[in-house]
Write a protein that holds these residues in place. Sequence first.
Motif, PDB file in Angstrom:
ATOM      1  N   GLY A   1       0.806  -1.214   0.000  1.00  0.00           N
ATOM      2  CA  GLY A   1       0.000   0.000   0.000  1.00  0.00           C
ATOM      3  C   GLY A   1       0.841   1.267   0.000  1.00  0.00           C
ATOM      4  N   ASN A   2       2.171   1.143   0.089  1.00  0.00           N
ATOM      5  CA  ASN A   2       3.055   2.305   0.054  1.00  0.00           C
ATOM      6  C   ASN A   2       3.039   2.948  -1.323  1.00  0.00           C
ATOM      7  N   SER A   3       3.590   4.166  -1.400  1.00  0.00           N
ATOM      8  CA  SER A   3       3.731   4.861  -2.672  1.00  0.00           C
ATOM      9  C   SER A   3       4.696   4.093  -3.571  1.00  0.00           C
ATOM     10  N   THR A   4       4.506   4.199  -4.883  1.00  0.00           N
ATOM     11  CA  THR A   4       5.408   3.530  -5.824  1.00  0.00           C
ATOM     12  C   THR A   4       6.734   4.260  -5.959  1.00  0.00           C
ATOM     13  N   ASP A   5       6.879   5.429  -5.361  1.00  0.00           N
ATOM     14  CA  ASP A   5       8.160   6.131  -5.243  1.00  0.00           C
ATOM     15  C   ASP A   5       8.535   6.126  -3.765  1.00  0.00           C
ATOM     16  N   LEU A   6       9.454   5.261  -3.373  1.00  0.00           N
ATOM     17  CA  LEU A   6       9.815   5.103  -1.969  1.00  0.00           C
ATOM     18  C   LEU A   6      10.963   6.038  -1.606  1.00  0.00           C
ATOM     19  N   VAL A   7      10.740   6.943  -0.672  1.00  0.00           N
ATOM     20  CA  VAL A   7      11.785   7.859  -0.232  1.00  0.00           C
ATOM     21  C   VAL A   7      12.778   7.084   0.637  1.00  0.00           C
ATOM     22  N   ILE A   8      14.062   7.106   0.245  1.00  0.00           N
ATOM     23  CA  ILE A   8      15.071   6.439   1.069  1.00  0.00           C
ATOM     24  C   ILE A   8      16.010   7.439   1.736  1.00  0.00           C
ATOM     25  N   PHE A   9      15.944   8.706   1.320  1.00  0.00           N
ATOM     26  CA  PHE A   9      16.809   9.730   1.907  1.00  0.00           C
ATOM     27  C   PHE A   9      16.155  11.092   1.736  1.00  0.00           C
ATOM     28  N   SER A  10      16.166  11.884   2.816  1.00  0.00           N
ATOM     29  CA  SER A  10      15.678  13.264   2.754  1.00  0.00           C
ATOM     30  C   SER A  10      16.640  14.138   3.525  1.00  0.00           C
ATOM     31  N   LYS A  11      16.941  15.304   2.975  1.00  0.00           N
ATOM     32  CA  LYS A  11      17.714  16.289   3.732  1.00  0.00           C
ATOM     33  C   LYS A  11      16.765  16.961   4.709  1.00  0.00           C
ATOM     34  N   ILE A  12      17.230  17.144   5.922  1.00  0.00           N
ATOM     35  CA  ILE A  12      16.395  17.776   6.940  1.00  0.00           C
ATOM     36  C   ILE A  12      16.088  19.205   6.500  1.00  0.00           C
ATOM     37  N   ASN A  13      14.853  19.628   6.736  1.00  0.00           N
ATOM     38  CA  ASN A  13      14.385  20.978   6.377  1.00  0.00           C
ATOM     39  C   ASN A  13      14.596  21.296   4.903  1.00  0.00           C
ATOM     40  N   SER A  14      14.435  20.299   4.051  1.00  0.00           N
ATOM     41  CA  SER A  14      14.636  20.510   2.627  1.00  0.00           C
ATOM     42  C   SER A  14      13.589  19.725   1.848  1.00  0.00           C
ATOM     43  N   THR A  15      13.439  20.113   0.625  1.00  0.00           N
ATOM     44  CA  THR A  15      12.535  19.361  -0.243  1.00  0.00           C
ATOM     45  C   THR A  15      13.313  18.373  -1.112  1.00  0.00           C
ATOM     46  N   PHE A  16      14.609  18.219  -0.858  1.00  0.00           N
ATOM     47  CA  PHE A  16      15.434  17.287  -1.635  1.00  0.00           C
ATOM     48  C   PHE A  16      15.246  15.869  -1.099  1.00  0.00           C
ATOM     49  N   HIS A  17      14.924  14.938  -1.993  1.00  0.00           N
ATOM     50  CA  HIS A  17      14.721  13.536  -1.613  1.00  0.00           C
ATOM     51  C   HIS A  17      15.399  12.626  -2.626  1.00  0.00           C
ATOM     52  N   ILE A  18      15.799  11.461  -2.165  1.00  0.00           N
ATOM     53  CA  ILE A  18      16.229  10.394  -3.059  1.00  0.00           C
ATOM     54  C   ILE A  18      15.184   9.302  -2.936  1.00  0.00           C
ATOM     55  N   TYR A  19      14.673   8.902  -4.089  1.00  0.00           N
ATOM     56  CA  TYR A  19      13.613   7.912  -4.152  1.00  0.00           C
ATOM     57  C   TYR A  19      14.132   6.618  -4.761  1.00  0.00           C
ATOM     58  N   TYR A  20      13.447   5.529  -4.407  1.00  0.00           N
ATOM     59  CA  TYR A  20      13.593   4.309  -5.180  1.00  0.00           C
ATOM     60  C   TYR A  20      12.319   4.209  -6.000  1.00  0.00           C
TER      61      TYR A  20
END
Length: 178
Positions: free
Chosen positions: A95-114
């Motif tokens: 049921g998770n999103s098909t873009d899985l966030v594996i890394f986020s910078k704190i206080n940022s909108t930058f993410h690395i997805y699988y």
Amino acid sequence: MLKLGKILLTVAWGALGVFVVPPIVVWIIFFIVTLLSPNPPKPKVKYGEFPFKIEYEINGEKKLIKDSVICEFDGIEWNESRGKFRKWKWHLKSGNSTDLVIFSKINSTFHIYYYVGSPEYYMGDVNKNEQYALYSPGFWNNGDGRYLDNRDLTKYGIKLINWEYSSPIVNKFNMKFT
């Protein structure tokens, strides 16, 4: 003054006839041709489950993601850019999103997805003319929207331990047009 008004009106109608009418006519012709064209063939295999597993380490903490991509044929659709095409439904078993966030910078909108991959990829419905990378599983960032390799991941302190994903099926498409 009346003569100038007639000239401007003639120029306006001429511009309308040259710049507005032809694109509308072309779109209407495309619309009619698309509607009258046969549907693409239906797939023989209409459902599939594709497990994947990612083991990685970030800041010394090991993480494990295991799930399955569920793909199902959802009929024929059309739009102006693709014409008629096969439509697929997809979701993760969890049921998770098909873009899985594996890394986020704190206080940022930058993410690395699988990105788990597309249903077209798994169900063998990617044309050779289409960009294959847009459909296959991989890591990407939302900063510049590009896929990341293992070397890129290490720049963000991510150590990829194991990455397994299912291969696409070899699907056949019923050549009987419906």
